[in-house]
Design a protein around this motif. Sequence first.
Motif, PDB file in Angstrom:
ATOM      1  N   GLU A 110      10.743   1.260   7.608  1.00  0.00           N
ATOM      2  CA  GLU A 110       9.510   1.518   8.349  1.00  0.00           C
ATOM      3  C   GLU A 110       8.491   2.265   7.488  1.00  0.00           C
ATOM      4  OE1 GLU A 110       8.595   0.427  11.375  1.00  0.00           O
ATOM      5  OE2 GLU A 110      10.462  -0.730  11.314  1.00  0.00           O
ATOM      6  N   HIS A 111       8.970   3.185   6.667  1.00  0.00           N
ATOM      7  CA  HIS A 111       8.095   3.945   5.780  1.00  0.00           C
ATOM      8  C   HIS A 111       7.374   3.021   4.803  1.00  0.00           C
ATOM      9  CE1 HIS A 111       6.831   7.063   2.925  1.00  0.00           C
ATOM     10  NE2 HIS A 111       7.409   6.353   1.975  1.00  0.00           N
ATOM     11  N   PHE A 112       8.069   2.000   4.311  1.00  0.00           N
ATOM     12  CA  PHE A 112       7.475   1.112   3.315  1.00  0.00           C
ATOM     13  C   PHE A 112       6.461   0.148   3.911  1.00  0.00           C
ATOM     14  CE2 PHE A 112      11.432   2.048   0.861  1.00  0.00           C
ATOM     15  CZ  PHE A 112      10.774   2.836  -0.067  1.00  0.00           C
ATOM     16  N   LYS A 113       6.435  -0.005   5.217  1.00  0.00           N
ATOM     17  CA  LYS A 113       5.404  -0.832   5.828  1.00  0.00           C
ATOM     18  C   LYS A 113       4.030  -0.174   5.694  1.00  0.00           C
ATOM     19  CE  LYS A 113       8.461  -3.160   9.039  1.00  0.00           C
ATOM     20  NZ  LYS A 113       8.846  -3.361  10.435  1.00  0.00           N
ATOM     21  N   GLU A 114       4.018   1.151   5.625  1.00  0.00           N
ATOM     22  CA  GLU A 114       2.756   1.875   5.481  1.00  0.00           C
ATOM     23  C   GLU A 114       2.483   2.279   4.035  1.00  0.00           C
ATOM     24  OE1 GLU A 114       0.693   5.970   7.143  1.00  0.00           O
ATOM     25  OE2 GLU A 114       2.338   5.056   8.259  1.00  0.00           O
ATOM     26  N   HIS A 115       3.541   2.628   3.287  1.00  0.00           N
ATOM     27  CA  HIS A 115       3.391   3.112   1.916  1.00  0.00           C
ATOM     28  C   HIS A 115       4.011   2.094   0.959  1.00  0.00           C
ATOM     29  CE1 HIS A 115       3.414   6.672   4.552  1.00  0.00           C
ATOM     30  NE2 HIS A 115       2.434   7.062   3.761  1.00  0.00           N
TER      31      HIS A 115
ATOM     32  N   MET B  11      11.466  10.412   7.302  1.00  0.00           N
ATOM     33  CA  MET B  11      12.274   9.431   6.621  1.00  0.00           C
ATOM     34  C   MET B  11      13.760   9.743   6.749  1.00  0.00           C
ATOM     35  SD  MET B  11      10.238   8.259   3.206  1.00  0.00           S
ATOM     36  CE  MET B  11      10.498   9.770   2.339  1.00  0.00           C
ATOM     37  N   SER B  12      14.098  11.007   6.809  1.00  0.00           N
ATOM     38  CA  SER B  12      15.514  11.337   6.911  1.00  0.00           C
ATOM     39  C   SER B  12      15.951  11.358   8.370  1.00  0.00           C
ATOM     40  CB  SER B  12      15.780  12.697   6.267  1.00  0.00           C
ATOM     41  OG  SER B  12      15.108  13.697   6.985  1.00  0.00           O
TER      42      SER B  12
ATOM     43  N   LYS C 261       3.305   1.237  -2.121  1.00  0.00           N
ATOM     44  CA  LYS C 261       3.429   1.571  -3.539  1.00  0.00           C
ATOM     45  C   LYS C 261       4.340   2.763  -3.814  1.00  0.00           C
ATOM     46  CE  LYS C 261      -0.957  -0.414  -4.795  1.00  0.00           C
ATOM     47  NZ  LYS C 261      -2.197  -0.242  -5.556  1.00  0.00           N
ATOM     48  N   ASP C 262       5.146   3.165  -2.877  1.00  0.00           N
ATOM     49  CA  ASP C 262       6.061   4.293  -3.050  1.00  0.00           C
ATOM     50  C   ASP C 262       7.336   3.802  -3.745  1.00  0.00           C
ATOM     51  OD1 ASP C 262       7.467   6.603  -2.947  1.00  0.00           O
ATOM     52  OD2 ASP C 262       7.453   6.803  -0.772  1.00  0.00           O
ATOM     53  N   HIS C 263       7.255   3.651  -5.061  1.00  0.00           N
ATOM     54  CA  HIS C 263       8.348   3.041  -5.803  1.00  0.00           C
ATOM     55  C   HIS C 263       9.545   3.980  -5.994  1.00  0.00           C
ATOM     56  CE1 HIS C 263       5.965  -0.476  -6.450  1.00  0.00           C
ATOM     57  NE2 HIS C 263       4.988   0.252  -6.985  1.00  0.00           N
ATOM     58  N   SER C 264       9.316   5.279  -6.059  1.00  0.00           N
ATOM     59  CA  SER C 264      10.440   6.191  -6.234  1.00  0.00           C
ATOM     60  C   SER C 264      11.327   6.206  -4.990  1.00  0.00           C
ATOM     61  CB  SER C 264       9.952   7.601  -6.559  1.00  0.00           C
ATOM     62  OG  SER C 264       9.131   8.087  -5.527  1.00  0.00           O
ATOM     63  N   SER C 265      10.736   6.124  -3.820  1.00  0.00           N
ATOM     64  CA  SER C 265      11.533   6.049  -2.602  1.00  0.00           C
ATOM     65  C   SER C 265      12.209   4.688  -2.471  1.00  0.00           C
ATOM     66  CB  SER C 265      10.671   6.306  -1.371  1.00  0.00           C
ATOM     67  OG  SER C 265      10.215   7.634  -1.365  1.00  0.00           O
ATOM     68  N   ARG C 266      11.574   3.660  -3.002  1.00  0.00           N
ATOM     69  CA  ARG C 266      12.181   2.329  -2.973  1.00  0.00           C
ATOM     70  C   ARG C 266      13.474   2.319  -3.786  1.00  0.00           C
ATOM     71  NH1 ARG C 266       9.943  -1.948  -0.964  1.00  0.00           N
ATOM     72  NH2 ARG C 266       7.869  -1.069  -1.124  1.00  0.00           N
ATOM     73  N   ARG C 267      13.481   3.054  -4.896  1.00  0.00           N
ATOM     74  CA  ARG C 267      14.707   3.169  -5.694  1.00  0.00           C
ATOM     75  C   ARG C 267      15.802   3.832  -4.870  1.00  0.00           C
ATOM     76  NH1 ARG C 267      17.218   7.038  -8.938  1.00  0.00           N
ATOM     77  NH2 ARG C 267      18.447   6.115 -10.611  1.00  0.00           N
TER      78      ARG C 267
END
Length: 89
Positions: free
Chosen positions: A41-46, A1-2, A48-54
């Motif tokens: 790109e990460h959110f296309k697979e995950h 991700m980084s 429900k990852d709400h903390s990273s969405r923030r």
Amino acid sequence: MSVTPEAKQQIIGKYKTHEHDTGSAQVQVAILSERINNLTEHFKEHVKDHSSRRGLIMLVNQRRRLLQSLKKNNLGGYQKLIKELGIRK
């Protein structure tokens, strides 16, 4: 991700305004854009990852503030940067 250090150096080399430039608004926006693209790109697979969405929302807002400042102080550089990065329509 980084962004890896090698990718970051490549981005800095492409968008720097002078020889020792590592922190100008153009460079910061380019690095933030890369991080935003990676997270998208990460959110296309995950979904429900709400903390990273923030974190993504915070990155987008930081980039927006930098772009506003760049537009106010250097309109030509702003237009060139958004065209290269494909940020705005």
